[in-house]
Design a protein around this motif. Structure first.
Motif, mmCIF file in Angstrom:
data_model
loop_
_atom_site.group_PDB
_atom_site.id
_atom_site.type_symbol
_atom_site.label_atom_id
_atom_site.label_comp_id
_atom_site.label_asym_id
_atom_site.label_seq_id
_atom_site.Cartn_x
_atom_site.Cartn_y
_atom_site.Cartn_z
ATOM 1 N N PRO A 62 0.955 -1.169 -0.200
ATOM 2 C CA PRO A 62 -0.024 0.030 0.041
ATOM 3 C C PRO A 62 0.768 1.114 0.020
ATOM 4 O O PRO A 62 0.329 2.392 -0.261
ATOM 5 C CB PRO A 62 -1.025 -0.091 1.271
ATOM 6 C CG PRO A 62 -0.070 -1.110 2.256
ATOM 7 C CD PRO A 62 0.666 -1.756 1.357
ATOM 8 N N THR A 63 2.303 1.119 0.579
ATOM 9 C CA THR A 63 3.064 2.429 0.419
ATOM 10 C C THR A 63 3.819 2.537 -0.818
ATOM 11 O O THR A 63 4.259 3.692 -1.038
ATOM 12 C CB THR A 63 3.925 2.331 1.567
ATOM 13 O OG1 THR A 63 4.798 1.287 1.411
ATOM 14 C CG2 THR A 63 3.252 1.985 2.756
ATOM 15 N N GLY A 64 3.818 1.765 -1.851
ATOM 16 C CA GLY A 64 4.492 1.841 -3.075
ATOM 17 C C GLY A 64 5.907 1.464 -2.747
ATOM 18 O O GLY A 64 6.925 1.914 -3.553
ATOM 19 N N ILE A 95 -3.106 6.035 -0.275
ATOM 20 C CA ILE A 95 -3.952 6.422 -1.766
ATOM 21 C C ILE A 95 -3.342 5.513 -2.785
ATOM 22 O O ILE A 95 -2.104 5.030 -2.904
ATOM 23 C CB ILE A 95 -3.254 7.715 -1.863
ATOM 24 C CG1 ILE A 95 -3.294 8.794 -0.977
ATOM 25 C CG2 ILE A 95 -3.952 8.221 -3.278
ATOM 26 C CD1 ILE A 95 -3.110 10.357 -1.437
ATOM 27 N N HIS A 96 -4.555 5.120 -3.360
ATOM 28 C CA HIS A 96 -4.418 4.337 -4.623
ATOM 29 C C HIS A 96 -4.974 4.844 -5.668
ATOM 30 O O HIS A 96 -6.238 4.866 -5.564
ATOM 31 C CB HIS A 96 -5.010 2.871 -4.288
ATOM 32 C CG HIS A 96 -4.879 1.794 -5.323
ATOM 33 N ND1 HIS A 96 -5.559 0.590 -5.253
ATOM 34 C CD2 HIS A 96 -3.847 1.618 -6.093
ATOM 35 C CE1 HIS A 96 -5.173 -0.287 -6.400
ATOM 36 N NE2 HIS A 96 -3.948 0.597 -6.830
ATOM 37 N N GLY A 97 -4.168 5.077 -6.839
ATOM 38 C CA GLY A 97 -4.821 5.740 -8.085
ATOM 39 C C GLY A 97 -3.780 6.314 -8.910
ATOM 40 O O GLY A 97 -2.639 5.716 -8.951
ATOM 41 N N ASP A 98 -4.218 7.396 -9.801
ATOM 42 C CA ASP A 98 -3.312 7.943 -10.583
ATOM 43 C C ASP A 98 -3.042 9.270 -9.740
ATOM 44 O O ASP A 98 -3.489 10.265 -9.909
ATOM 45 C CB ASP A 98 -4.001 8.299 -11.794
ATOM 46 C CG ASP A 98 -3.362 8.893 -12.912
ATOM 47 O OD1 ASP A 98 -1.992 9.139 -12.644
ATOM 48 O OD2 ASP A 98 -3.598 9.296 -13.896
ATOM 49 N N ALA A 111 5.082 10.838 -8.624
ATOM 50 C CA ALA A 111 4.053 10.436 -9.158
ATOM 51 C C ALA A 111 4.013 8.725 -9.064
ATOM 52 O O ALA A 111 4.992 8.174 -9.325
ATOM 53 C CB ALA A 111 3.948 10.574 -10.810
ATOM 54 N N ASP A 112 2.681 8.393 -8.612
ATOM 55 C CA ASP A 112 2.705 6.665 -8.227
ATOM 56 C C ASP A 112 1.242 6.394 -8.337
ATOM 57 O O ASP A 112 0.429 7.137 -8.579
ATOM 58 C CB ASP A 112 3.414 6.500 -6.967
ATOM 59 C CG ASP A 112 3.985 5.199 -6.960
ATOM 60 O OD1 ASP A 112 3.424 4.223 -7.620
ATOM 61 O OD2 ASP A 112 4.937 5.022 -6.170
ATOM 62 N N THR A 113 1.231 5.068 -8.114
ATOM 63 C CA THR A 113 -0.324 4.555 -8.104
ATOM 64 C C THR A 113 -0.441 4.147 -6.387
ATOM 65 O O THR A 113 -1.755 3.974 -6.189
ATOM 66 C CB THR A 113 -0.381 3.267 -8.974
ATOM 67 O OG1 THR A 113 0.481 2.126 -8.386
ATOM 68 C CG2 THR A 113 -0.519 3.652 -10.292
ATOM 69 N N ARG A 114 0.420 3.996 -5.706
ATOM 70 C CA ARG A 114 0.343 3.656 -4.289
ATOM 71 C C ARG A 114 1.411 4.629 -3.472
ATOM 72 O O ARG A 114 2.505 4.709 -3.619
ATOM 73 C CB ARG A 114 0.610 1.892 -4.245
ATOM 74 C CG ARG A 114 -0.119 1.218 -4.944
ATOM 75 C CD ARG A 114 0.411 -0.330 -5.029
ATOM 76 N NE ARG A 114 1.434 -0.409 -6.143
ATOM 77 C CZ ARG A 114 2.454 -0.736 -5.499
ATOM 78 N NH1 ARG A 114 3.119 -0.960 -4.456
ATOM 79 N NH2 ARG A 114 3.553 -0.893 -6.549
#
Length: 231
Positions: A62-64, A95-98, A111-114
């Motif tokens: 979840p943290t990337g 946060i999970h998204g664009d 910039a990431d998804t997670r």
């Protein structure tokens, strides 16, 4: 915000690990111990399972802290259909998204998804969580990826699911304000305290002292919250 990245090469996939973003949720270790074993050195065996399984478990981080690159020509990770922000119990904002994180001056930061963002106010790696909350922070919240529990809702008038007629996809911009909240610009589903609502932007607390968590209520100014690090 500092990085400490290690890379693990396999035949079909490369896994990278940023130790500064890891807060030991253990989704990787519990999801695929053939690949992720903290008792081994190196602790990641990128050939321990097929690339599809490894990629799927990496995307549960979840943290990337964990990322991957496919070496077999398959596609990499894509943003989900809906942006979600989960205010975790006694922990960070997941946060999970664009997601596009900007500095207070509007410059690109990440910039990431997670992502796992600090909301206790004590992280030494702001705006990211570094697990400082485990010593100092208490707040209602949900587990990342868990479904909202209607019985835990503080108010029967609150929505218990996202509004399907309201979009929550597209770019979500997060701007941590100097000595202030996270300002989110864009649509997302907010999961907090057993409820899930669709938002079109919000200011979310990161000093840890708001009386209206996860939202900012201005308390950061009263308690003298400072972000440091040029924020």
């Amino acid at each position: 915000m500092e990085k400490d990245v290690y890379r693990y090469h396999g035949t079909d996939i490369e896994v990278s690990y940023d130790s500064n973003r890891c807060i030991h949720v253990r989704a990787c270790v519990e999801g695929l111990p053939e690949v992720f074993d903290p008792e081994e050195r190196p602790w990641v065996d990128a050939d321990g399972a097929d690339a599809d399984r490894t990629a799927a478990v990496v995307e549960q981080c979840p943290t990337g802290a964990l990322q991957y690159t496919r070496l077999d020509g398959d596609d990499g990770e894509r943003p989900p259909d809906r942006n979600t922000v989960t205010a975790s119990a006694d922990g960070p904002l997941y946060i999970h998204g664009d997601v596009d994180v900007r500095t207070p001056d509007g410059d690109p930061l990440l910039a990431d998804t997670r992502l796992g963002l600090c909301r206790c106010g004590r992280s030494g790696n702001k705006p990211l969580c570094d697990n400082s909350h485990s010593r100092v922070f208490e707040a209602d919240g949900d587990d990342a990826g868990a479904e909202p529990d209607a019985e835990d809702s503080p108010s029967a008038e609150q929505e218990r699911s996202p509004d399907p007629d309201r979009e929550s996809h597209g770019r979500l911009t997060v701007t941590p304000q100097r000595n202030g909240p996270f300002v989110l610009d864009g649509p997302f589903d907010l999961r907090a305290a057993g409820t899930e609502t669709t938002q079109d932007g919000a200011a979310l607390c990161r000093c840890g002292r708001s009386g209206d968590k996860p939202f900012c209520d201005g308390t950061h100014a009263e308690v003298g919250f400072t972000t440091g690090g040029g924020e």
